[in-house]
Design a protein around this motif. Structure first.
Motif, short mmCIF file in Angstrom:
data_model
loop_
_atom_site.label_atom_id
_atom_site.label_comp_id
_atom_site.label_asym_id
_atom_site.label_seq_id
_atom_site.Cartn_x
_atom_site.Cartn_y
_atom_site.Cartn_z
N PHE A 483 68.52 84.31 53.99
CA PHE A 483 68.69 83.32 52.93
C PHE A 483 69.45 83.87 51.73
O PHE A 483 69.97 83.09 50.92
CB PHE A 483 67.32 82.84 52.44
N VAL A 484 69.49 85.19 51.57
CA VAL A 484 70.08 85.76 50.36
C VAL A 484 71.16 86.78 50.75
O VAL A 484 72.32 86.43 50.91
CB VAL A 484 69.00 86.37 49.44
N ARG A 485 70.76 88.03 50.93
CA ARG A 485 71.76 89.09 51.15
C ARG A 485 72.71 88.80 52.31
O ARG A 485 73.93 88.88 52.17
CB ARG A 485 71.01 90.41 51.38
N ASN A 486 72.18 88.46 53.48
CA ASN A 486 73.02 88.28 54.66
C ASN A 486 73.74 86.94 54.66
O ASN A 486 74.62 86.72 55.49
CB ASN A 486 72.17 88.41 55.92
N ALA A 487 73.40 86.07 53.71
CA ALA A 487 74.07 84.77 53.65
C ALA A 487 75.51 84.90 53.20
O ALA A 487 76.33 84.04 53.51
CB ALA A 487 73.30 83.83 52.71
N VAL A 488 75.85 85.98 52.46
CA VAL A 488 77.18 86.08 51.87
C VAL A 488 78.02 87.22 52.43
O VAL A 488 79.19 87.36 52.06
CB VAL A 488 77.10 86.22 50.34
N GLY A 489 77.46 88.05 53.30
CA GLY A 489 78.24 89.15 53.83
C GLY A 489 77.51 89.93 54.90
O GLY A 489 76.27 89.90 54.98
N SER A 490 78.27 90.64 55.72
CA SER A 490 77.69 91.44 56.80
C SER A 490 76.71 92.47 56.24
O SER A 490 76.96 93.06 55.19
CB SER A 490 78.80 92.15 57.57
N MET A 491 75.60 92.68 56.97
CA MET A 491 74.52 93.54 56.48
C MET A 491 74.20 94.59 57.53
O MET A 491 73.68 94.28 58.60
CB MET A 491 73.28 92.70 56.17
N ASP A 492 74.51 95.84 57.22
CA ASP A 492 74.21 96.94 58.14
C ASP A 492 72.80 97.43 57.85
O ASP A 492 72.59 98.28 56.99
CB ASP A 492 75.23 98.07 57.97
N PHE A 493 71.84 96.90 58.60
CA PHE A 493 70.43 97.19 58.36
C PHE A 493 69.94 98.38 59.17
O PHE A 493 69.07 99.12 58.74
CB PHE A 493 69.58 95.95 58.68
N GLY A 494 70.46 98.56 60.39
CA GLY A 494 70.04 99.67 61.22
C GLY A 494 68.63 99.55 61.73
O GLY A 494 67.89 100.54 61.79
N GLY A 495 68.23 98.35 62.12
CA GLY A 495 66.84 98.10 62.49
C GLY A 495 66.61 97.83 63.96
O GLY A 495 67.26 98.41 64.82
N SER A 496 65.66 96.92 64.23
CA SER A 496 65.23 96.57 65.58
C SER A 496 64.62 97.77 66.31
O SER A 496 64.92 98.05 67.46
CB SER A 496 66.38 95.97 66.40
N ALA A 497 63.74 98.50 65.61
CA ALA A 497 63.08 99.65 66.21
C ALA A 497 62.06 99.19 67.25
O ALA A 497 61.34 98.20 67.06
CB ALA A 497 62.37 100.47 65.13
N LEU A 498 61.97 99.93 68.35
CA LEU A 498 60.93 99.72 69.35
C LEU A 498 59.94 100.87 69.39
O LEU A 498 58.95 100.81 70.13
CB LEU A 498 61.55 99.50 70.73
N ASN A 499 60.17 101.93 68.62
CA ASN A 499 59.15 102.95 68.43
C ASN A 499 57.97 102.34 67.69
O ASN A 499 58.15 101.54 66.76
CB ASN A 499 59.67 104.13 67.62
N SER A 500 56.78 102.75 68.02
CA SER A 500 55.60 102.34 67.26
C SER A 500 55.46 103.16 65.99
O SER A 500 54.86 102.70 65.02
CB SER A 500 54.35 102.48 68.11
N TYR A 501 56.03 104.38 66.01
CA TYR A 501 55.92 105.29 64.87
C TYR A 501 57.31 105.82 64.54
O TYR A 501 58.10 106.15 65.43
CB TYR A 501 54.97 106.44 65.18
N TYR A 502 57.58 105.94 63.23
CA TYR A 502 58.88 106.43 62.79
C TYR A 502 58.87 107.96 62.77
O TYR A 502 58.77 108.61 61.73
CB TYR A 502 59.22 105.87 61.41
N ASN A 503 58.97 108.55 63.96
CA ASN A 503 59.14 109.98 64.08
C ASN A 503 59.91 110.27 65.36
O ASN A 503 60.14 109.39 66.19
CB ASN A 503 57.80 110.72 64.04
N ALA A 504 60.30 111.52 65.54
CA ALA A 504 61.22 111.88 66.61
C ALA A 504 60.65 111.65 67.99
O ALA A 504 61.40 111.42 68.95
CB ALA A 504 61.64 113.34 66.46
N ASP A 505 59.32 111.71 68.13
CA ASP A 505 58.71 111.62 69.46
C ASP A 505 57.85 110.38 69.66
O ASP A 505 57.15 110.28 70.66
CB ASP A 505 57.86 112.88 69.71
N ASN A 506 57.89 109.45 68.67
CA ASN A 506 57.05 108.24 68.76
C ASN A 506 55.58 108.62 68.91
O ASN A 506 54.84 108.04 69.72
CB ASN A 506 57.51 107.36 69.94
N THR A 507 55.16 109.61 68.11
CA THR A 507 53.82 110.17 68.22
C THR A 507 52.87 109.53 67.22
O THR A 507 53.16 109.49 66.02
CB THR A 507 53.87 111.70 67.96
N PRO A 508 51.70 109.04 67.65
CA PRO A 508 50.71 108.46 66.72
C PRO A 508 50.27 109.48 65.68
O PRO A 508 50.17 110.69 65.95
CB PRO A 508 49.55 108.07 67.65
#
Length: 657
Positions: A483-508
């Motif tokens: 509705f706001v940021r992406n409405a007016v220009g391309s947005m490089d978000f770097g998302g869509s993670a499928l890891n459950s945890y934000y670390n190198a090994d997906n470790t709880p």
């Protein structure tokens, strides 16, 4: 196609005697009207109506320069006749691959002491409008500075705001702010001024009659980027950069060579949010600065840094990610900061050759410079020097590198806008594509600069690695960006993670924890528009993520042909549809506080009793894929849990796309 940029001298103007005190310019479809007036003190104003309802109340116009004040004591010397302009263009890297629009153009010539000094140019479409100033030569003056703009927007009382506060300069990590990375305030009161420095564009308002999006476009090295200043009841004014930006280097007031044109101030208004989500006004009002000599290559890629951070920028890890990209059918890998010391140029050359054999190209990270930030990450000292930059780009071209990611810019002063333009112009010469991070908002750059790919200018995925709070706010933010940021220009978000945890090994137990579902991750790959997408996926996802999720991430497009707003409210929930070829992807997410059951009207895109491949979550955020159908009216009933998502994939029922 008729060009929208014509010389003002060629505009046939009526004499002041024949011009009414209030002049209305109406869009070709009769939906939007912009009124123009000059009060008894010679102050020019305008207002904006949609279907007869005022969305912007009478608001000031004009400029103050170092050789004259053109905000008062002005006289209307003439007004051009309304001219219908047909705009048509094709772009591979915005929300619609082909745009066709009719706008009404009108120019008002203003005089000071009987001397014409300024033209106010309006372009008006059914839900979009823009205005800018054409500054005429004045006596012997050929070089000047614009000290401030009177340009303002008075919104109706009882409006609420959805905006990002502007940060103070030289703060944050390594003194790199402002970089358009502040949190949204949802349904805020009018009359505030953010954290004291106004707001970054774009700015969204909910008015008593609908929705209003304000921004700017057409900014290059000939002007500065601007912000929106509040604090005066319902009046919001254009603000120039803060003096402290760029470590205090450069001027707040843009320098101009007469005659000159300012950037466009843009206005999008609608009774619903559809015109806001679907607008292309940022690219409608600009034209290419040069012809496209190299084809733009949209595509998906992988990116190790989001999970492995700086220590992952090594030869072996990047080779692993090239293999992962090839397995996913992706076309690129982004090699982030410190490759110059942790991989080396010979190593990059080897990775480029290895990737080429697998059909995977490289993007390389660069620091913008060392004069306006303390960021230690390299490579440094290349992008701010024309000689070094072009030599570096020549080296990259020899390796077949596809593009660069340039980070840590220093604000919106004219000197910084010139650096953006210089990088983009040089990259076009060498056939490179450019992603900006730690940066300003793109302002029509997809159409202006052939090398431009995308910009961050948002609290992007890296923040979810750095703190649980960003993970907890992920759904809220995802319900804001379309509705706001992406409405007016391309947005490089770097998302869509499928890891459950934000670390190198997906470790709880290590690092922050993702609280959204896998279907949510799939949905954001559709909701967030950028023709070049480097997703936050990791090689381990080939075995620890559901096969249906990996399958979707392999097939989802990154370049789109059309967009439709389906349903939503900023910060709460959103459902939009994007079309690639003859296939529609309908994606939605829910930020809560409760599960949301919706009946989505897809009759205009998919049609009745249409077969749909449906990705959805149960109430425990366990996802899956199943077959479904729209009903006899073309509607689809869905329930999206809090933090969950949905994606419906189906062919279009329109065979004449």
């Amino acid at each position: 196609m008729r060009k929208i940029f014509v010389m003002i001298a060629a505009v046939a103007c009526a004499s002041a005697a024949s011009v009414a005190a209030e002049i209305a310019t109406t869009s070709p479809g009769g939906v939007m009207t912009v009124g123009f007036d000059i009060d008894t003190l010679g102050r020019p104003t305008y207002n904006v109506l949609l279907n007869g309802t005022e969305f912007i109340l009478p608001s000031p116009l004009g400029l103050v320069t170092d050789y004259g004040d053109f905000t008062q004591g002005m006289a209307l010397q003439g007004a051009s006749a309304p001219e219908e302009v047909r705009i048509a263009y094709e772009l591979p890297n915005i929300k619609k691959s082909r745009v066709e629009k009719a706008m009404t153009r009108r120019v008002f010539t203003l005089a000071k002491d009987s001397v014409p000094v300024l033209d106010v140019e309006f372009m008006v479409a059914d839900n979009d409008a823009g205005f800018r100033y054409n500054i005429r030569p004045h006596a012997d003056v050929r070089s000047a500075r614009v000290l401030r703009e009177a340009s303002a927007f008075r919104v109706p009382e009882e409006s609420t705001t959805f905006m990002c506060p502007q940060s103070k300069p030289m703060g944050g990590f390594a003194r790199t702010s402002p970089s358009y990375e502040t949190p949204y305030v949802c349904d805020g009161d009018v009359g505030a001024n953010g954290w004291g420095e106004g707001y970054t564009f774009p700015c969204l308002f909910r008015t008593p009659s609908g929705w209003l999006l304000l921004s700017e476009t057409g900014v290059d090295g000939s002007y500065c980027g601007s912000r929106l200043l509040g604090g005066d009841s319902t009046l919001y004014t254009i603000g120039f950069p803060q003096p402290g930006e760029m470590n205090g280097l450069g001027s707040v007031a843009p320098g101009i060579s007469l005659p000159a044109r300012t950037p466009w101030r843009t206005i999008t208004a609608g009774a619903t949010l559809a015109p806001v989500v679907e607008t292309t006004v940022a690219t409608d009002l600009v034209e290419p600065v040069s012809a496209r000599e190299h084809p733009f290559v949209p595509g998906k890629g992988t990116w190790s840094w989001i999970m492995k951070m700086d220590q992952g920028t090594t030869f072996d890890v990047q080779k692993q990610y090239i293999d992962f990209a090839a397995e996913m059918g992706y076309s690129s890998v982004l090699i982030d900061a410190l490759w110059d010391t942790q991989i080396g140029r010979d190593g990059i050359a080897r990775l480029a050759r290895y990737g080429k054999d697998k059909g995977v190209a490289l993007y390389l990270w660069y620091n913008s410079n060392g004069r306006w930030n303390d960021a230690p990450q390299g490579p440094r000292g290349f992008m701010d020097s024309a000689r070094a930059r072009r030599s570096e780009m020549d080296w990259m071209r020899s390796l077949g590198v596809r593009g660069i990611k340039v980070d840590f810019f220093g604000g919106d002063k004219q000197e910084m806008m010139q650096l953006y333009e210089d990088i983009l112009r040089d990259a076009a010469d060498y056939g490179l594509q450019v992603i900006f991070h730690g940066c300003t908002l793109p302002r029509g750059w997809e159409r202006m600069f052939p090398a431009y790919a995308s910009s961050e200018a948002v609290l992007a995925s890296e923040n979810m690695h750095f703190g649980q709070g960003a993970c907890d706010a992920e759904a809220f933010n995802a319900c804001m960006h379309p509705f706001v940021r992406n409405a007016v220009g391309s947005m490089d978000f770097g998302g869509s993670a499928l890891n459950s945890y934000y670390n190198a090994d997906n470790t709880p137990g290590r690092g922050s924890r993702r609280v959204t579902s896998d279907v949510f991750a799939l949905a954001t790959s559709v909701l967030f528009q950028s023709a070049v997408q480097h997703f936050a996926l990791a090689p381990n996802n080939l075995t620890d993520a559901p096969a249906w999720a990996i399958g979707f991430m392999k097939e989802v497009p990154s370049a789109w042909d059309d967009i439709r707003f389906i349903d939503g409210y900023p910060g709460s929930y959103v459902v939009i549809a994007r079309r690639c070829g003859t296939t529609w992807y309908v994606a939605g997410v829910n930020a809560g506080p409760d599960p949301r059951t919706l009946t989505l009207d897809l009759s205009g895109i998919i049609g009745p009793r249409a077969a749909v491949r449906m990705y959805s979550d149960d109430q425990s955020l366990h996802g899956g894929v199943r077959d479904a159908r729209t009903d006899r009216r073309g509607c689809l009933k869905v329930t999206i849990p809090v933090g969950g998502g949905m994606v419906a994939v189906a062919p279009s029922h329109n065979e004449t796309i």
